[in-house]
Design an enzyme around this catalytic site. Structure first.
Site: not given
Length: 176
Positions: A63-64
């Site tokens: 979930d960068l």
């Protein structure tokens, strides 16, 4: 600074992110200028180093995004900005991740295209794709596309067909 745990959650407490997140950083830096690029370089290097460290530990973040990369310090001489990764709610232990659910982990603009294939995928490579979107957004102040799901973004569909280099060359012409 410390880690706390209850019956349901683990909490990691870090120092105050007085510099906000990279999304705010993008809003506060005019595009494009040589100063922006010079300020980006140490932040990008730190972000790459942090993700490399996670991968060395066998963790895929998944979930960068600009919103999940915080900055401590104000960025002035004595207080350099340091990168802190947050939001490990989608993190996966191990390189190979199970097939993504309907929505998949992460935000649509940052998702690697293989997440939409409904089969096991390489979480480290998916993180790398997300980092590319982060750097693009930092450099140009906008996302390259809104989604990587086929049929959801004309821009991504065009890039999938023609490649990123022709896309960037077209953008350069449009910005000139």
């Amino acid at each position: 600074m410390d880690v706390f745990r209850d019956d349901h959650y683990t909490y990691a407490v870090s120092e105050l992110a007085s510099g906000g997140d990279l999304f705010s950083w993008c809003l506060n830096h005019p595009v494009p200028t040589p100063d922006r690029e010079a300020e980006m370089l140490p932040l990008v290097a730190q972000t790459f180093s942090a993700v490399e460290w996670l991968h060395t530990l066998g963790i895929a973040h998944r979930d960068l995004s600009l919103e999940n990369i915080l900055l401590t310090g104000l960025g002035c001489g004595e207080s350099p900005q340091l990168v802190k990764l947050i939001d490990f709610g989608m993190a996966h232990l191990g390189r190979w991740c199970p097939a993504a659910t309907t929505l998949g982990p992460g935000k649509p603009s940052y998702q690697a295209p293989e997440l939409h294939l409904k089969r096991e995928y390489d979480g480290f490579l998916a993180d790398t794709f997300s980092l590319g979107v982060v750097v693009y957004a930092m450099a140009l102040g906008n996302y390259p596309w809104q989604s990587t799901k086929p049929g959801r973004s004309r821009v991504f569909d065009w890039v999938s067909c023609h490649g990123i280099l022709p896309f960037l060359q077209r953008r350069e012409i449009a910005c000139s």
